[in-house]
Motif scaffolding. Structure first.
Motif: not given
Length: 188
Positions: A6-18
């Motif tokens: 799971l990846t994405g730049s800062i502020g893209m929603g990684k933590s929420t999606t994880a």
């Protein structure tokens, strides 16, 4: 076990999606949490970083002090990463739950060429990304621009990702997460 990066730049929603994957019962390994463990008292990064940057380490690694070191000497970042990244990789490799699928939350997945079975990019329009990040305490436009300059552009990540979820709306994101879990576990 399917290893979903799971990846994405800062502020893209990684933590929420994880967190949505975790809530659905999928184990999640978090690169940022691994770094925090490595920097904590007794962590594997404390001694080698103390040897290289004694001003940034006491019984633990002081992240703000490391930022000061990097601000003073930008080449220090490469030396820090040479110490920390292999330790993070070892922590990641040790995460082997006995389940059909696990998520590996790795912000620099593509930048560091980390190998996973499948990859998921979370993304959002740049204007939403900036608004999310700039709403964080102590974040400035300059800090955000510096962070973004070290990350692969979203368009390049999109070209590399096996799956993409746009994190515009929490409920729509949750539905996409559940659909992806079903798809991946049925096609394992």
């Amino acid at each position: 076990m399917i290893r979903l990066g799971l990846t994405g730049s800062i502020g893209m929603g990684k933590s929420t999606t994880a967190a949505m994957f975790a809530a659905a019962g999928v184990p999640v390994w978090d690169a940022d949490a691994a770094v925090h463990r490595l920097y904590a008292p007794g962590g594997a990064a404390v001694a080698p970083l103390a040897a290289a940057f004694p001003e940034a380490v006491s019984d633990h690694v002081d992240r703000m002090a490391l930022k000061t070191v990097i601000a003073r000497d930008p080449a220090a970042l490469d030396r820090i990463e040479a110490i920390v990244h292999p330790l993070v990789a070892a922590d990641r490799d040790a995460f082997r739950p006995s389940v059909p699928m696990a998520v590996f939350d790795i912000p620099l997945l593509f930048e560091k060429s980390v190998q996973m079975d499948r990859t998921l990019l979370v993304t959002a329009p740049a204007v939403l990304q900036r608004a999310r990040v700039l709403s964080r305490p102590n974040m400035t436009e300059a800090m955000l621009d510096t962070i973004l300059s070290r990350q692969m552009p979203d368009r390049d990540k999109r070209a590399r990702a096996d799956h993409i979820i746009e994190t515009l709306d929490p409920e729509a994101t949750r539905l996409q997460v559940h659909a992806l879990i079903r798809y991946l576990t049925q096609h394992a």
